[in-house]
Design a protein around this motif. Structure first.
Motif, short mmCIF file in Angstrom:
data_model
loop_
_atom_site.label_atom_id
_atom_site.label_comp_id
_atom_site.label_asym_id
_atom_site.label_seq_id
_atom_site.Cartn_x
_atom_site.Cartn_y
_atom_site.Cartn_z
N ASP A 74 0.82 -1.21 0.00
CA ASP A 74 0.00 0.00 0.00
C ASP A 74 0.85 1.26 0.00
N ARG A 75 2.15 1.13 0.25
CA ARG A 75 3.05 2.29 0.25
C ARG A 75 3.91 2.35 -1.01
N TRP A 76 3.65 1.47 -1.96
CA TRP A 76 4.50 1.40 -3.15
C TRP A 76 4.40 2.64 -4.04
N VAL A 77 3.26 3.33 -4.03
CA VAL A 77 3.15 4.53 -4.87
C VAL A 77 4.21 5.56 -4.48
N GLU A 78 4.44 5.69 -3.16
CA GLU A 78 5.45 6.66 -2.70
C GLU A 78 6.86 6.09 -2.74
N ARG A 79 6.97 4.76 -2.80
CA ARG A 79 8.29 4.13 -2.72
C ARG A 79 8.84 3.64 -4.06
N PRO A 98 8.83 4.21 -8.23
CA PRO A 98 8.44 5.11 -9.33
C PRO A 98 7.60 4.44 -10.41
N HIS A 99 7.76 3.11 -10.61
CA HIS A 99 7.01 2.46 -11.69
C HIS A 99 5.58 2.10 -11.28
N VAL A 100 5.20 2.36 -10.03
CA VAL A 100 3.84 2.07 -9.57
C VAL A 100 3.04 3.37 -9.54
N ALA A 101 1.96 3.41 -10.35
CA ALA A 101 1.16 4.63 -10.45
C ALA A 101 0.05 4.69 -9.42
N SER A 102 -0.56 3.54 -9.09
CA SER A 102 -1.62 3.52 -8.08
C SER A 102 -1.71 2.12 -7.51
N VAL A 103 -2.24 2.05 -6.27
CA VAL A 103 -2.34 0.77 -5.56
C VAL A 103 -3.64 0.73 -4.78
N LYS A 104 -4.27 -0.45 -4.79
CA LYS A 104 -5.37 -0.72 -3.86
C LYS A 104 -5.05 -2.06 -3.20
N LEU A 105 -4.87 -2.04 -1.88
CA LEU A 105 -4.50 -3.25 -1.14
C LEU A 105 -5.57 -3.55 -0.10
N ASP A 106 -6.12 -4.77 -0.16
CA ASP A 106 -7.07 -5.23 0.85
C ASP A 106 -6.45 -6.42 1.58
N THR A 127 -5.29 -8.94 -1.28
CA THR A 127 -5.68 -8.71 -2.66
C THR A 127 -5.03 -7.40 -3.08
N LEU A 128 -4.20 -7.46 -4.11
CA LEU A 128 -3.41 -6.30 -4.54
C LEU A 128 -3.78 -5.93 -5.97
N GLU A 129 -4.32 -4.73 -6.13
CA GLU A 129 -4.57 -4.20 -7.48
C GLU A 129 -3.66 -3.00 -7.66
N MET A 130 -2.95 -2.96 -8.79
CA MET A 130 -2.08 -1.81 -9.00
C MET A 130 -1.94 -1.48 -10.48
N GLU A 131 -1.64 -0.21 -10.71
CA GLU A 131 -1.38 0.30 -12.04
C GLU A 131 0.12 0.53 -12.15
N SER A 174 10.84 -6.22 -11.06
CA SER A 174 11.26 -6.95 -9.85
C SER A 174 12.58 -6.42 -9.34
N THR A 175 13.54 -6.24 -10.26
CA THR A 175 14.86 -5.77 -9.85
C THR A 175 14.78 -4.36 -9.29
N ALA A 176 13.92 -3.53 -9.89
CA ALA A 176 13.74 -2.18 -9.36
C ALA A 176 13.18 -2.23 -7.95
N THR A 177 12.18 -3.08 -7.74
CA THR A 177 11.59 -3.22 -6.41
C THR A 177 12.63 -3.68 -5.40
N LEU A 178 13.44 -4.68 -5.77
CA LEU A 178 14.49 -5.17 -4.88
C LEU A 178 15.53 -4.09 -4.61
N GLY A 179 15.81 -3.28 -5.62
CA GLY A 179 16.78 -2.19 -5.43
C GLY A 179 16.28 -1.16 -4.41
N TYR A 180 15.01 -0.81 -4.51
CA TYR A 180 14.44 0.14 -3.54
C TYR A 180 14.30 -0.50 -2.16
#
Length: 310
Positions: A182-187, A189-197, A205-209, A295-301
């Motif tokens: 749910d914090r990926w939008v701020e963390r 750059p390649h994630v534009a929006s997130v909805k996490l339940d 349940t993770l929906e993301m743009e 994936s590599t970008a996420t691991l880098g951050y």
């Protein structure tokens, strides 16, 4: 029916695939997210030569539930017996078997057997269970037939790969970074929006743009099973056109003073969406590059987040 023995029922379907291949696909639980649409993830709790305990996470009416079953595998008879350890009310016990019978070299029959009891052998509950078993078995076998036939033909369209990064930090911090989508939008750059339940702790349940290199975005939806502090498994259920299946997991393994963080993917390409004249290997490389980049970008951050600032 009070005092009666367990109710027994059988369903069957014919599949255009060799019996040995079908037995293997059902016996090896790593295949289940691919051949059983509701299944998100399966892990071995105990594993012997022929007997095992498995824990299953699957969707039911839009919710994620999990249970543990014992299985006995008989490769020679192509028979797999199963029994739930704890069944949800009003079921007192539930078990059965898969039996795969060869018809020809390229065709087989799958028989799905169930036996069950209701708590206190209540007739109304037995009727409810009977209806659910019948409905679920017919639906499951219909989807299983299509997926087994596709899987038997799709070996060249199926591939797996992983990316790893060493992080000088704690596994908990890296796990938390991936868990807190749910914090990926701020963390990220390649994630534009997130909805996490997360209606139940650890089941998400993770929906993301997600933004691609050309600036366009695409939307995905995944179910995630979060097994703190060392694994997060997922199954993507809203897929890009090129993919027929995408599952994977993140693992976080302590290694000396740091952590090896790994992102694993298993992909099945959708043959109907591959442009005429384009080689399958070319599409595999494109898909792997796109998924590995994110994936590599996420691991880098995650690495930057978890490593103490210097």
């Amino acid at each position: 029916m009070s005092g009666a023995g367990p109710s027994e029922v059988e369903h069957e379907i014919t599949v255009a695939a060799p019996a040995e291949a079908v037995y293997r696909l059902i016996a090896e639980v790593g295949n289940w997210p691919r051949i059983f649409p509701p299944t998100i993830y399966v892990e071995h709790v105990e594993r012997g030569d022929r007997e095992e305990r498995i824990r299953i996470w699957a969707t039911a009416n839009g919710d994620v539930r999990n249970w543990t079953s014992r299985r006995v595998l008989d490769p020679a008879a192509r028979r797999i017996e199963f029994r739930q350890e704890v069944s949800p009310a009003p079921i007192a016990s539930m078990g059965g078997a898969w039996v795969i019978e060869p018809l020809t070299a390229t065709e087989c029959r799958i028989r799905l057997l169930h036996d069950y009891r209701a708590i206190d052998d209540d007739p109304a509950d037995l009727a409810q269970i009977a209806k659910a078993v019948d409905t679920n078995s017919r639906s499951e076998l219909g989807a299983l037939k299509a997926n087994l036939e596709a899987a038997a033909k799709a070996e060249e369209l199926t591939f797996s790969f992983e990316d790893s990064v060493r992080i000088d930090g704690s596994a908990k911090d890296v796990y938390d970074f991936v868990n807190e989508a749910d914090r990926w939008v701020e963390r990220l750059p390649h994630v534009a929006s997130v909805k996490l339940d997360e209606p139940t702790p650890g089941l998400q349940t993770l929906e993301m743009e997600t933004r691609t290199k050309d600036g366009s975005t695409h939307t995905t939806k995944s179910y995630r099973v979060c097994l703190a502090p060392d694994k997060i498994a997922y199954k993507q259920v809203t897929l890009p056109a090129l993919l027929a299946l995408h599952t994977g997991y993140w693992t976080f393994r302590e290694n000396g003073s740091g952590v090896i963080a790994t992102s694993q993917h298993t992909v099945v390409l959708n043959p109907d969406k591959i442009a005429e004249g384009v080689e399958v290997d070319t599409v595999k490389k494109q898909v792997q590059e796109a998924l590995s980049t994110n994936s590599t970008a996420t691991l880098g951050y995650a690495k930057a987040h978890a490593e103490p600032s210097r």
